[in-house]
Design a protein around this motif. Structure first.
Motif, mmCIF file in Angstrom:
data_model
loop_
_atom_site.group_PDB
_atom_site.id
_atom_site.type_symbol
_atom_site.label_atom_id
_atom_site.label_comp_id
_atom_site.label_asym_id
_atom_site.label_seq_id
_atom_site.Cartn_x
_atom_site.Cartn_y
_atom_site.Cartn_z
ATOM 1 N N LYS A 21 0.854 -0.975 -0.045
ATOM 2 C CA LYS A 21 -0.016 0.058 0.155
ATOM 3 C C LYS A 21 0.862 1.184 -0.122
ATOM 4 O O LYS A 21 0.517 2.542 -0.562
ATOM 5 C CB LYS A 21 -0.780 0.023 1.403
ATOM 6 N N TYR A 22 1.971 1.170 0.632
ATOM 7 C CA TYR A 22 2.706 2.369 0.750
ATOM 8 C C TYR A 22 3.604 2.703 -0.636
ATOM 9 O O TYR A 22 3.582 3.877 -1.085
ATOM 10 C CB TYR A 22 4.201 1.954 1.591
ATOM 11 N N SER A 23 3.552 1.657 -1.381
ATOM 12 C CA SER A 23 4.107 1.848 -2.792
ATOM 13 C C SER A 23 3.022 2.148 -3.625
ATOM 14 O O SER A 23 3.309 2.430 -5.246
ATOM 15 C CB SER A 23 4.821 0.701 -3.382
ATOM 16 N N GLU A 24 1.777 2.354 -3.432
ATOM 17 C CA GLU A 24 0.776 2.484 -4.215
ATOM 18 C C GLU A 24 0.152 3.966 -4.215
ATOM 19 O O GLU A 24 -0.221 4.630 -2.961
ATOM 20 C CB GLU A 24 -0.378 1.609 -3.847
ATOM 21 N N PHE A 25 0.148 4.597 -5.438
ATOM 22 C CA PHE A 25 -0.479 6.101 -5.561
ATOM 23 C C PHE A 25 -1.489 6.055 -6.249
ATOM 24 O O PHE A 25 -1.609 6.134 -7.530
ATOM 25 C CB PHE A 25 0.628 7.027 -5.895
ATOM 26 N N ILE A 245 11.529 16.499 -2.522
ATOM 27 C CA ILE A 245 11.367 15.529 -1.232
ATOM 28 C C ILE A 245 10.374 14.473 -1.496
ATOM 29 O O ILE A 245 10.563 13.510 -0.889
ATOM 30 C CB ILE A 245 10.820 16.630 -0.284
ATOM 31 N N ASN A 246 9.348 14.842 -2.068
ATOM 32 C CA ASN A 246 8.294 13.565 -2.512
ATOM 33 C C ASN A 246 8.847 12.746 -3.333
ATOM 34 O O ASN A 246 8.576 11.493 -3.192
ATOM 35 C CB ASN A 246 7.059 14.336 -3.150
ATOM 36 N N ALA A 247 9.692 13.254 -4.479
ATOM 37 C CA ALA A 247 10.013 12.418 -5.370
ATOM 38 C C ALA A 247 11.128 11.367 -4.643
ATOM 39 O O ALA A 247 10.956 10.105 -4.820
ATOM 40 C CB ALA A 247 10.729 13.018 -6.527
ATOM 41 N N LEU A 248 11.702 11.960 -3.877
ATOM 42 C CA LEU A 248 12.578 10.883 -3.333
ATOM 43 C C LEU A 248 12.187 9.944 -2.133
ATOM 44 O O LEU A 248 12.551 8.761 -2.233
ATOM 45 C CB LEU A 248 13.668 11.703 -2.323
ATOM 46 N N THR A 249 11.175 10.626 -1.403
ATOM 47 C CA THR A 249 10.656 9.738 -0.447
ATOM 48 C C THR A 249 9.622 8.476 -1.115
ATOM 49 O O THR A 249 9.811 7.654 -0.341
ATOM 50 C CB THR A 249 9.544 10.612 0.609
ATOM 51 N N ASN A 250 8.746 9.068 -2.103
ATOM 52 C CA ASN A 250 8.192 8.257 -2.645
ATOM 53 C C ASN A 250 8.689 6.971 -3.458
ATOM 54 O O ASN A 250 8.448 5.902 -3.623
ATOM 55 C CB ASN A 250 7.205 8.710 -3.649
ATOM 56 N N THR A 251 10.061 7.243 -4.101
ATOM 57 C CA THR A 251 10.937 6.150 -4.433
ATOM 58 C C THR A 251 11.297 5.330 -3.494
ATOM 59 O O THR A 251 11.330 3.980 -3.588
ATOM 60 C CB THR A 251 12.078 6.970 -5.099
ATOM 61 N N LEU A 252 11.589 5.762 -2.397
ATOM 62 C CA LEU A 252 12.026 4.657 -1.323
ATOM 63 C C LEU A 252 10.816 3.948 -0.801
ATOM 64 O O LEU A 252 10.879 2.702 -0.576
ATOM 65 C CB LEU A 252 12.725 5.573 -0.089
ATOM 66 N N ALA A 253 9.789 4.464 -0.797
ATOM 67 C CA ALA A 253 8.436 3.878 -0.200
ATOM 68 C C ALA A 253 8.149 2.810 -1.442
ATOM 69 O O ALA A 253 7.777 1.655 -0.807
ATOM 70 C CB ALA A 253 7.369 4.781 -0.041
ATOM 71 N N TYR A 254 8.483 3.234 -2.559
ATOM 72 C CA TYR A 254 7.957 2.179 -3.570
ATOM 73 C C TYR A 254 9.031 0.969 -3.566
ATOM 74 O O TYR A 254 8.353 -0.051 -3.692
ATOM 75 C CB TYR A 254 8.281 3.007 -4.989
ATOM 76 N N ALA A 261 11.619 -5.010 -7.449
ATOM 77 C CA ALA A 261 11.599 -3.673 -8.369
ATOM 78 C C ALA A 261 13.142 -3.726 -8.359
ATOM 79 O O ALA A 261 13.853 -3.293 -9.074
ATOM 80 C CB ALA A 261 10.660 -2.778 -8.108
ATOM 81 N N LEU A 262 13.874 -3.536 -7.086
ATOM 82 C CA LEU A 262 15.262 -3.374 -6.635
ATOM 83 C C LEU A 262 16.146 -4.393 -7.291
ATOM 84 O O LEU A 262 17.048 -4.269 -7.920
ATOM 85 C CB LEU A 262 15.356 -3.300 -5.089
ATOM 86 N N GLN A 263 15.620 -5.796 -7.131
ATOM 87 C CA GLN A 263 16.142 -7.082 -7.613
ATOM 88 C C GLN A 263 16.125 -6.571 -9.399
ATOM 89 O O GLN A 263 17.117 -6.872 -9.688
ATOM 90 C CB GLN A 263 15.395 -8.129 -7.432
ATOM 91 N N PHE A 264 15.046 -6.198 -9.969
ATOM 92 C CA PHE A 264 15.271 -6.030 -11.169
ATOM 93 C C PHE A 264 16.028 -5.026 -11.701
ATOM 94 O O PHE A 264 16.979 -5.393 -12.533
ATOM 95 C CB PHE A 264 13.784 -5.466 -11.502
#
Ligand code: HEM
Ligand code: FES
Lengths: 405, 102
Positions: A21-25, A245-254, A261-264
């Protein structure tokens, strides 16, 4: 014994679900975009017609004659800042041909992030932030990761000493607007006074920084006024703060919610460029931006009057199903991605090269050092635009980083 | 391998050898002026706009709808306009000549 096992399993499943859910927008504009193509919202008795379709957003962004930026300062911003600001932000609140002339003064400066030395220095700042995060028990991503990194990175863009970032970090996340009252100007004054001081400093002691660059610039045969320089600098601070700030935070949350995705990316780091564009599309950190209508016209089947306001809803355009296949999914290697997260046409974001390098650098750092990110607690940051409630990021989100080694 | 000639807005001819990737990437790698490739090739910036020499048009295939829509808003367009990021280098393109749009 068996039950215990089962409940632990359930618990893990629930945790997994939460992290997803954290990674969903979600896209709050979906229905209105399909059915009407626009939405309405009131803002201090100066209503805004929000354009939601990709085609309309691009068309109106391109047509600066009918949809102008150079209105009363503050009016194209939603919520409007006309009552709290007089300084015109440059080149943001100027139309061609003057806009072209102003942009020419800063265009090359804002492309410095593409040079190898810049990428390298930015990489070192990212490295430092990741090391801090990895060695801490837990990190609140907005205040303890993204804000410091955004501030330190901005010193590179302005070409000023890194120590200056400490001042900006101390302002917190709400320098430009008070959290409770968007029309409280006292917060903005902190920034305005600071910029006045910095311009005075650069006048007394010219250096190699952006202030000095602007002071020395030749604009149509004359020097820029202090007010004009202030207009450029305020924009540079304001435009690149919450968005980054949102782009960075959301990327980490994603990546916390989607460890695959990180593995990919670890396996295919050459996809980091496309992943950057895709995440910016998906998050659309700047939801929309206004324009003032200069002549009576028609938009998505409605009559629109001169001197009324519209907005170009980048966030909605970026989920337009007539342009993007599976628009609500993050497809990290999306090949064709005509998103408008950085705007479109004349006013497209000047800070985009910097923002892109920052996100790319973050992803490189993550795949090299981070095994996974675990979210401990989060509170979403919801924006309210008339009938639409949009998750733009997080108010706070606490995480634990797990090292790769 | 394909030899591609970029003609800059200053009239300079730059002939480059490409093996893989897109024409935009080839141009950016060699610093061809006027081709920035800001979006990295995902068709969202139009900073890779070129004009294909008419005689080579048949080699380059047709534009996708998304590319077409993007070019609709670009400056200095012509029937020979393409976004260089949407053209993949292959031997078929050997000898291609194109003009940088700005
Ligand atoms: C992910 C981060 C960012 C996003 C999503 C973003 C988004 C945007 C958008 C949508 C516009 C167009 C506004 C309009 O058409 O009226 C814009 C313009 C602008 N942005 Fe950004 N921005 C980001 C980062 C930055 C940074 C880091 C800076 C500088 C420090 C910056 C400075 C500007 C400026 C100066 C403009 C005005 C350009 C003009 O009017 O010609 N932005 N940005
Ligand atoms: S590189 Fe951006 S559209 Fe081609």
């Amino acid at each position: 014994m068996r039950n215990q096992h089962k409940s632990r399993f359930l618990h893990q499943n629930m945790a997994l679900h939460d992290e997803m859910k954290y990674s969903e927008f979600p896209d709050p504009f979906d229905k209105a975009r399909k059915e009407q193509g626009c939405g309405e919202m009131n803002d201090q008795d100066d209503p805004v017609l929000m354009l939601l379709r990709h085609k309309d957003v691009r068309k109106c962004a391109h047509n600066w004659k009918t949809f102008q930026s150079g209105a009363t300062p503050g009016r194209i911003v939603v919520p409007s800042e006309v009552h709290i600001r007089q300084t015109r932000q440059i080149p943001f609140e100027v139309d061609p041909p003057q806009h072209t002339a102003y942009r020419a003064l800063v265009e090359d400066w804002f492309r410095r992030p593409l040079q190898p030395w810049y990428e390298q220095k930015l990489g070192a700042l990212i490295q430092r932030s990741l090391e801090e995060a990895l060695s801490a028990e837990q990190v609140e991503l907005v205040r303890e990761f993204s804000l410091p990194l955004q501030s330190r990175a901005l010193t590179l863009l302005l070409n000023i000493p890194l120590s200056e970032a400490e001042t900006w970090i101390s302002w917190g996340t709400h320098v430009f607007r008070s959290e409770d009252n968007p029309l409280d100007s006292s917060k903005a004054n902190v920034l305005y006074d600071y910029i006045d001081q910095q311009i005075a400093r650069a006048m007394a002691q010219p250096g190699e920084d952006l202030y000095s660059h602007l002071l020395a610039a030749d604009f149509q045969g004359r020097k820029l006024t202090t007010e004009e320089i202030k207009g450029v600098m305020i924009l540079t601070f304001a435009g690149g703060r919450d968005t980054v700030i949102n782009a960075l935070t959301n990327t980490l949350a994603y990546f916390a919610g989607q460890p695959g995705a990180l593995q990919f990316l670890r396996q295919q780091p050459e996809m980091i460029g496309r992943a950057t564009e895709e995440l910016v599309r998906y998050f659309s950190p700047l939801t929309h931006m206004g324009r003032v209508v200069t002549e009576d016209t028609q938009l998505c089947g409605r009559r629109v009057k001169a001197d009324s306001r519209i907005s170009l809803c980048w966030a909605s355009a970026n989920r337009d199903e007539s342009v993007f296949e599976r628009p609500n999914e993050v497809i990290l290697d999306r090949k064709v991605n005509p998103h408008v997260a950085f705007g479109f046409s004349h006013h497209k974001c000047l800070g985009a090269p910097h923002a892109r390098q920052l996100l790319k650098g973050l992803m490189h750092g993550l795949i090299e050092q981070v095994q996974s990110i675990e979210i401990l607690q989060a509170e979403e940051n919801m924006e309210h635009w008339g009938e639409f409630d949009r998750k733009v990021g997080f108010r706070r989100i606490t995480a634990r980083f797990h090292s790769l080694s | 391998m394909a030899k591609i000639t970029f003609i800059t807005s200053q009239g300079e001819h730059l002939t480059l050898e490409g093996h893989t990737g897109s024409l935009m990437e080839l141009a950016v790698e060699h610093g061809v002026p006027g081709i920035d490739g800001d979006c990295g090739g995902v068709c969202s910036c139009a900073t890779c706009h070129v004009h294909i020499s008419p005689e080579f048009m048949p080699l380059t295939g047709t534009r996708s709808e998304i590319e077409d829509d993007m070019l609709e808003f670009a400056e200095n367009t012509s029937p020979y306009s393409r976004l260089a990021c949407q053209l993949t280098i292959s031997e078929d393109l050997d000898g291609l000549v194109l003009k940088v749009a700005r």
